[in-house]
Design a protein around this motif. Structure first.
Motif, PDB file in Angstrom:
ATOM      1  N   ILE A 178       0.895  -1.381   0.179  1.00  0.00           N
ATOM      2  CA  ILE A 178      -0.052  -0.019  -0.043  1.00  0.00           C
ATOM      3  C   ILE A 178       0.822   1.153   0.135  1.00  0.00           C
ATOM      4  O   ILE A 178       1.818   1.299   0.673  1.00  0.00           O
ATOM      5  CB  ILE A 178      -1.053   0.146   1.398  1.00  0.00           C
ATOM      6  N   TYR A 179       0.607   2.169  -0.829  1.00  0.00           N
ATOM      7  CA  TYR A 179       1.322   3.369  -1.064  1.00  0.00           C
ATOM      8  C   TYR A 179       0.863   4.379   0.220  1.00  0.00           C
ATOM      9  O   TYR A 179      -0.506   4.974  -0.057  1.00  0.00           O
ATOM     10  CB  TYR A 179       1.237   4.214  -2.232  1.00  0.00           C
ATOM     11  N   TYR A 180       1.598   4.612   1.189  1.00  0.00           N
ATOM     12  CA  TYR A 180       0.997   5.702   2.001  1.00  0.00           C
ATOM     13  C   TYR A 180       2.177   5.974   3.149  1.00  0.00           C
ATOM     14  O   TYR A 180       2.927   5.125   3.520  1.00  0.00           O
ATOM     15  CB  TYR A 180      -0.109   4.775   3.184  1.00  0.00           C
ATOM     16  N   PRO A 181       2.500   7.365   3.521  1.00  0.00           N
ATOM     17  CA  PRO A 181       1.596   8.225   2.867  1.00  0.00           C
ATOM     18  C   PRO A 181       2.428   8.903   1.642  1.00  0.00           C
ATOM     19  O   PRO A 181       1.845   9.511   0.868  1.00  0.00           O
ATOM     20  CB  PRO A 181       1.664   9.421   3.907  1.00  0.00           C
ATOM     21  N   GLY A 241       1.731  -6.099  -6.511  1.00  0.00           N
ATOM     22  CA  GLY A 241       1.433  -4.563  -6.870  1.00  0.00           C
ATOM     23  C   GLY A 241       1.109  -3.789  -5.616  1.00  0.00           C
ATOM     24  O   GLY A 241       1.318  -4.266  -4.337  1.00  0.00           O
ATOM     25  N   TYR A 242       0.668  -2.604  -5.714  1.00  0.00           N
ATOM     26  CA  TYR A 242       0.351  -1.784  -4.516  1.00  0.00           C
ATOM     27  C   TYR A 242      -0.944  -1.066  -5.073  1.00  0.00           C
ATOM     28  O   TYR A 242      -1.407  -0.690  -6.185  1.00  0.00           O
ATOM     29  CB  TYR A 242       1.388  -0.931  -4.363  1.00  0.00           C
ATOM     30  N   LEU A 243      -1.674  -0.799  -3.919  1.00  0.00           N
ATOM     31  CA  LEU A 243      -2.944   0.032  -3.828  1.00  0.00           C
ATOM     32  C   LEU A 243      -2.730   1.374  -3.065  1.00  0.00           C
ATOM     33  O   LEU A 243      -1.913   1.623  -2.492  1.00  0.00           O
ATOM     34  CB  LEU A 243      -4.218  -0.735  -3.336  1.00  0.00           C
ATOM     35  N   ILE A 244      -3.499   2.393  -3.425  1.00  0.00           N
ATOM     36  CA  ILE A 244      -3.465   3.703  -2.785  1.00  0.00           C
ATOM     37  C   ILE A 244      -4.561   4.034  -2.246  1.00  0.00           C
ATOM     38  O   ILE A 244      -5.875   4.202  -2.933  1.00  0.00           O
ATOM     39  CB  ILE A 244      -3.155   4.778  -3.951  1.00  0.00           C
ATOM     40  N   PRO A 245      -4.726   4.372  -0.855  1.00  0.00           N
ATOM     41  CA  PRO A 245      -6.123   4.624   0.183  1.00  0.00           C
ATOM     42  C   PRO A 245      -6.562   6.005  -0.329  1.00  0.00           C
ATOM     43  O   PRO A 245      -5.925   6.759  -0.919  1.00  0.00           O
ATOM     44  CB  PRO A 245      -5.585   4.218   1.274  1.00  0.00           C
ATOM     45  N   ARG A 300       7.195   8.683  -9.546  1.00  0.00           N
ATOM     46  CA  ARG A 300       7.200   9.073  -8.205  1.00  0.00           C
ATOM     47  C   ARG A 300       7.047   8.350  -7.116  1.00  0.00           C
ATOM     48  O   ARG A 300       7.793   8.142  -6.308  1.00  0.00           O
ATOM     49  CB  ARG A 300       6.180  10.354  -8.317  1.00  0.00           C
ATOM     50  N   HIS A 301       6.193   7.457  -7.482  1.00  0.00           N
ATOM     51  CA  HIS A 301       5.753   6.520  -6.234  1.00  0.00           C
ATOM     52  C   HIS A 301       7.094   5.137  -6.177  1.00  0.00           C
ATOM     53  O   HIS A 301       7.277   5.029  -5.060  1.00  0.00           O
ATOM     54  CB  HIS A 301       4.585   5.491  -6.685  1.00  0.00           C
TER      55      HIS A 301
END
Length: 583
Positions: free
Chosen positions: A90-93, A357-361, A440-441
């Motif tokens: 998960i991409y955070y923050p 993969g990744y998810l963005i909240p 960027r991510h």
């Protein structure tokens, strides 16, 4: 086709069959000048077995195995074992955070350090304590009767509201669950109905008795009927049992192998006619002949049919009927997803973040996600896996002929709900936004984007949103369809049942069998088991529950070494009654 005497016409608005499931082979060139092709996939690409959980609530994947067998695709089916480690992020923050999994459990100190220091897991320990207390209190006040349809509607709540109550705070809802909802539905966690998501199994806990005798399990009557009829398909049973040890299925060229094979199978059958590039423009009930008149862009003069089954988006269906006929369906909503496929000639660019993969909240700020990215899939990690017998070599489980870093970027969803059509980024703009966001991510230099190969597709209204109140709306729609079309029009698909490949297959089977009058139960009785009715929505208007207690050791697909027995020994306990024809 079990009844070749029936004439069937299939209308398709586009020039191809398969719907949102689509793939494209693109020629690419590696850094060393070598040439090859890569397969870009849009829409669904994986099948997750549903009957391997501890409590078998759903068996829709059995129909998938049946189709694989009937279409001679078993040899093409690729699978991932249950123990295959595919990390999820998960991409955070502002960086990727790996979610806890079996591999992290092997390093408990590292796991504890991650949970304590990562902002993503803020409030985790407090939430666990509150969750345990809440569940303990609910367990002491179990209802001995399964809630009725009306009771379920009164209890309906959003995913966010339900889990905020369980956790006592909203940190994990905003940071984790909203990301999960982005990955599945592209929707808002505070609007999606919890009763219409995979979390429904969790919601059942505390709503009915759990003190079952050994071997007892809650099972839907429709699933029981499905099991009884499919148990005699030996190849289906074999594939299903093998699926118990798999975490996912796919085909090398994408799930379009399944849709293409199905289309070819149907085209070879007498009595079936395909009309592609022919969007339906009008549906009218012809009272004089008690039929439905269908007009298309290529066929302005109406043609009448005894029965019509619509699988298109509910709002679109309401738009081609007379104004005001289907007001409930006219208010339906769906998420629009922009899919961008990217291929970089450098392999393993996302490593060491190897995984699914990744998810963005939703809690990620606009400054960190101005492109409204929902998530990114690491396709190359799933398709190219290290060969355990040959270090440095890879096993190709896809159709690509050259290695690289292949990603799928999903953008939009509920973020675009209030945008006018002209404000959604076009193809060129979407590709640039996706490349910029991924760089960027992942922390890549901009120079990587100079050699990327990209394709994109806008999937407008592709994922219907089941918001709070969905059951009541579908109950109302059932009545509207009956009044307007006298049972001649039925509906099926993601606008009504859960979105996804497996629910769509199940919905198609249920509505087709009802339309053809195939209502015999698995034990040969002529008792009618009403599931979808004449409109396809009877289950939402049904007056009684559809679940009972069964002995799980009699379920022929469980694969626990038990003999092949059936579910005829229906376990009637706790005051439960045999289901009625409407149950």
């Amino acid at each position: 086709m079990n009844n070749p005497s029936i004439k069937i016409t299939i209308y398709e608005a586009s020039d191809r069959l398969g719907g949102w499931i689509d793939s494209e082979e693109v020629k690419v060139k590696g850094l060393d000048g070598g040439k090859g092709t890569v397969c870009f996939q849009r829409g669904a690409r994986l099948i997750k077995p549903q009957h391997q959980a501890k409590d078998p609530y759903r068996f829709d994947d059995l129909l998938f195995y049946l189709m694989v067998d009937k279409l001679n695709l078993a040899e093409r089916l690729q699978s991932a074992p249950k123990n295959e480690a595919m990390a999820k992020f998960i991409y955070y923050p502002d960086h990727l955070v790996r979610l806890p999994d079996a591999s992290l459990l092997k390093s408990p100190l590292k796991l504890i350090q991650t949970l304590r220091t990562e902002p993503l897991f803020k409030g985790l320990f407090q939430s666990i304590v509150h969750y345990a207390r809440t569940r303990f209190r609910e367990h002491g006040t179990l209802h001995m009767n399964y809630p009725s349809s009306n009771d379920l509607s009164c209890r309906e709540t959003s995913v966010g509201e339900h889990f905020q109550r369980l956790f006592g705070r909203r940190d994990l809802v905003d940071n984790v669950l909203s990301a999960v909802m982005h990955g599945i539905y592209g929707g808002d966690v505070w609007k999606l109905s919890a009763q219409r998501t995979p979390f429904w199994n969790i919601l059942k806990d505390g709503k009915y008795p759990t003190n079952l005798k050994p071997g007892g399990v809650w099972l839907d009557y429709a699933d029981r009927d499905l099991l009884l009829r499919l148990q005699h398909h030996e190849r289906t049973v074999e594939l299903a049992r093998a699926g118990l040890e798999k975490s996912a299925h796919w085909f090398p060229s994408g799930l379009n192998e399944l849709t293409d094979a199905l289309a070819s199978f149907l085209k070879d059958r007498r009595g079936i006619t395909f009309k592609t590039g022919a969007p339906v423009t009008s549906l009218r009930y012809a009272a004089r002949v008690d039929r439905i008149a269908v007009s298309t862009s290529k066929q302005p003069t109406p043609v009448t049919y005894e029965k019509v089954i619509s699988t298109i988006y509910a709002k679109t269906l309401a738009g081609i009927c007379l104004p005001g006929q289907l007001p409930t369906l006219a208010k339906s909503t769906a998420a629009t997803i922009r899919v961008v496929n990217l291929w970089y000639p450098q392999p393993g660019l996302n490593h060491p973040n190897r995984g699914f993969g990744y998810l963005i909240p939703q809690s990620v700020s606009y400054a960190e996600n101005p492109e409204f990215v929902l998530g990114v899939l690491f396709d190359s990690d799933r398709e190219w896996i290290p060969d355990p017998r040959k270090p440095g070599r890879y096993i190709n489980r896809g159709k690509d002929t050259i290695r690289g870093t292949k990603l799928t970027v999903m953008m939009g969803g509920h973020y675009w709900d209030y945008l006018e059509a002209g404000m959604i980024p076009d193809d060129a703009a979407a590709i640039e936004l996706a490349k910029k966001a991924v760089a960027r991510h992942m922390g890549w230099p901009e120079s990587y984007n100079e050699h990327v190969v990209a394709r994109t597709k806008l999937c407008r209204d592709c994922i219907p949103q089941h918001l709070v109140g969905h059951r009541e709306r579908m109950k109302a729609a059932h009545g509207e369809l009956q009044d307007a079309f006298r049972g001649r029009l039925a509906v099926a698909g993601g606008s009504y049942q859960s979105p996804g490949v497996l629910p769509s297959i199940r919905a198609g089977k249920d509505v087709a069998e009802h339309a053809l009058g195939w209502f015999k139960t698995g034990n040969g009785n002529k008792e009618v088991i009403q599931t979808v009715g004449d409109t396809g929505l009877w289950q939402f208007a049904a007056p009684s529950s559809s679940m009972g207690v069964f002995n799980q050791h009699h379920i022929p697909f469980r694969g626990w070494g038990a003999k092949r027995k059936t579910l005829k020994r229906f376990v009637q306990r706790y005051g439960w009654k045999k289901p009625t024809a409407q149950g």
